[in-house]
Write an enzyme that holds these catalytic residues in place. Structure first.
Site, short mmCIF file in Angstrom:
data_model
loop_
_atom_site.label_atom_id
_atom_site.label_comp_id
_atom_site.label_asym_id
_atom_site.label_seq_id
_atom_site.Cartn_x
_atom_site.Cartn_y
_atom_site.Cartn_z
CG ASP A 175 -1.49 -1.17 1.61
OD1 ASP A 175 -1.38 -2.05 0.85
OD2 ASP A 175 -2.12 -1.12 2.81
CD GLU A 189 -7.25 -5.16 3.91
OE1 GLU A 189 -6.65 -5.09 2.90
OE2 GLU A 189 -6.66 -5.84 4.92
C1 FRU Z 1 -3.99 -3.79 2.68
C2 FRU Z 1 -3.45 -3.90 3.93
C3 FRU Z 1 -3.92 -3.16 5.16
C4 FRU Z 1 -2.54 -3.20 6.04
C5 FRU Z 1 -1.51 -3.39 5.07
C6 FRU Z 1 -0.38 -4.53 5.84
O1 FRU Z 1 -3.19 -3.88 1.47
O2 FRU Z 1 -3.60 -5.23 4.29
O3 FRU Z 1 -5.10 -3.11 5.66
O4 FRU Z 1 -2.43 -2.19 6.86
O5 FRU Z 1 -2.08 -3.91 3.82
O6 FRU Z 1 0.65 -4.52 4.95
#
Ligand code: FRU
Length: 506
Positions: free
Chosen positions: A54, A233
């Site tokens: 992300d 998310e």
């Molecule tokens: C989204 C996610 C978020 C989390 C991160 C962990 O892709 O699953 O919810 O904070 O990636 O790397």
């Protein structure tokens, strides 16, 4: 408009080679391949090496767009998360910077946001950059606890170069919710206070704070009668004007682990009202920001110049992200896109438009005008745009002489635009990469489409009707694509323009 048959005319070849010669573009395909690491994009952000997911902490400050990102510096698959860091003056050329945040005794550093504390509300210093992120405690998780995600903050007084974690972390303890993460903080000007959207399993929780340290819960948002789309998310919340009117609406963005229209993870949005406490929407069905399979966890910049709402997504999908066939690095970001809000009848929708700045790097490789098939050794680092008219099905193909091909088009009787990457190159690293094939996107009854393509070494981003409909997909051809061909009958192309994009990466 002339009807184009599936014929590659000599005239077209001559026009294009003349054009190429006059612009002194001579490197051949072999040279392009040799100098470039396989699949490394020419103009998309990637980490120099290892795993990325992300985008985090998107904030503009002192003439720089900062891009933090979920990063694991020890492997090309996901692991203990850090925040990687890069910055750019134009969102095109990125400067790689040292890792910003490392895991600590409270856990890995998961996704979150960053703000510039102009009024020194937190007492970390005027204009301190403050990161608000999730702590993910792997020990608690392994022990079977459910309260292993909490929220922490860190600050930087040197424009994000070095960071200090706040000694009072976590600032939001876990209330007994297993998936409790990804804080997006912004300054709510109307209320004069910091506000936060945070996801909690299948809903969003809103908080506010006057100092970024103590947070008060405001409300929750659930989408009634929702489909099962896995864990929520990476939320985002912002206000946008409705283009062409004096109306303003709030947009809530949520990413979903599973159940996106074409499989795996994807990003949805809700248009509604936020009164500073509660978000409500009259929307009854899901709206997706992108119908391709490779735009996830996208969020927007805080404090971007001219109030622009600039969005960047992670150009991958949890269904197969760890298997994609790159070697030294894994995953890229989507091109930065400006989001705008539009209304048609009673329906509100977002448009995504790649930021204008890319034009700086464009060099024409085809004269504007009417054409059919198109060939260029620079196809896989190009921007193309055209209008297409048809009275039955539409089928176009991006490919090469080795029969690797990415097809896309429109099914007239179903009102569906589609893409198909099942023969696009290396596809066998994971079965969900080509399942479903084709990928579908309902766009209604049409006889013409405006199509814009951004094609890089391992991605094809398609924007229809100025970004009202978007499909972003990764592709891994073993040889560069060099042709765009019209395969359907009774298909007329006009206003064709193809431009080479200069490399903005190393
Ligand atoms: C989204 C996610 C978020 C989390 C991160 C962990 O892709 O699953 O919810 O904070 O990636 O790397």
């Amino acid at each position: 408009m002339r009807v184009i048959q599936f014929v590659f005319t000599i005239a077209v070849i001559l026009v294009f080679s003349a054009c190429r010669n006059s612009e002194r573009i001579e490197p051949n395909i072999t040279r392009v391949q040799q100098t470039k690491e396989q699949f490394r994009p020419h103009f998309h952000f990637t980490p120099e090496e290892k795993w990325m997911n992300d985008p985090n902490g998107l904030v503009y400050h002192n003439e720089y767009y900062h891009l933090f990102y979920q990063y694991y510096p020890d492997s090309t698959v996901w692991g203990p998360m850090h925040w990687g860091h890069a910055r750019s003056k134009d969102l095109l050329k990125w400067e790689h910077l040292p890792i910003a945040l490392y895991p600590d005794s409270l856990g890995y550093i998961f996704s979150g946001s960053a703000v510039v504390d102009k009024k020194n509300t937190a007492g970390f210093g005027k204009d301190a950059m403050v990161a608000i992120y999730t702590y993910h405690d792997p020990v608690g998780e392994k022990a079977g606890a459910i309260d292993f995600q909490t929220q922490g903050i860190a600050y930087s007084n040197d424009d994000g170069m070095t960071w200090t974690k706040y000694s009072g972390n976590p600032v939001i303890p876990n209330p007994g919710i297993r998936d409790f993460r990804d804080p997006k903080v912004f300054w709510n000007d109307e209320k004069g206070i910091w506000q936060m959207a945070l996801v909690a399993g299948d809903h969003v929780i809103f908080y506010e704070s006057s100092d970024l340290k103590s947070w008060i819960k405001l409300s929750e948002f659930r989408f009634e009668d929702d489909e099962d789309l896995g864990v929520w998310e990476c939320p985002d919340l912002f206000k946008l004007p409705v283009e062409g009117s004096f109306e303003e609406k709030w947009v809530l963005i949520i990413s979903h682990g599973t159940g996106a229209p074409n499989g795996g993870s994807g990003t949805r949005y809700f248009i509604g009202e936020f009164d500073g406490t509660t978000f409500i929407t009259e929307q009854t069905a899901s709206k997706w920001i992108d119908y391709g399979t490779d735009n996830y966890a996208g969020v927007t910049y805080n404090d971007a110049p001219a109030n622009n709402r600039i969005f960047i997504g992670w150009m991958s999908n949890w269904a197969y992200a760890i298997y994609t066939p790159t070697k030294r690095w894994r995953s890229a970001m989507t091109l930065p896109r400006t989001l705008t809000l539009h209304k048609e009848g009673n329906t509100y929708y977002l448009k995504s438009k790649v930021i204008d700045g890319y034009k700086v790097f464009l060099e024409s490789i085809a004269s504007e005008g009417e054409t059919g098939d198109f060939e260029s050794e620079f196809l896989q680092r190009s921007h193309m745009s055209f209008q297409v008219s048809f009275d039955s099905d539409l089928k176009l193909e991006i490919g090469n002489q080795f029969k690797e091909r990415f097809t896309f088009g429109y099914l007239k009787d179903k009102g569906i635009f589609y893409t198909n990457r099942s023969r696009s190159g290396i596809v066998d690293f994971n079965e969900s990469f080509t399942n479903p094939s084709p990928q579908l996107m309902k766009i209604g009854d049409r006889n013409t489409l405006n199509i814009e393509l951004f094609i890089d070494s391992s991605s094809i981003e398609i924007f229809i009707d100025e970004g009202r409909y978007v499909m972003t997909n990764q592709v891994f051809p073993e040889n560069p694509y060099t042709t765009l061909r019209v395969l359907s009958q009774n298909t007329a192309i006009s206003g064709f323009k193809a431009e080479r994009i200069e490399s903005t990466t190393k």
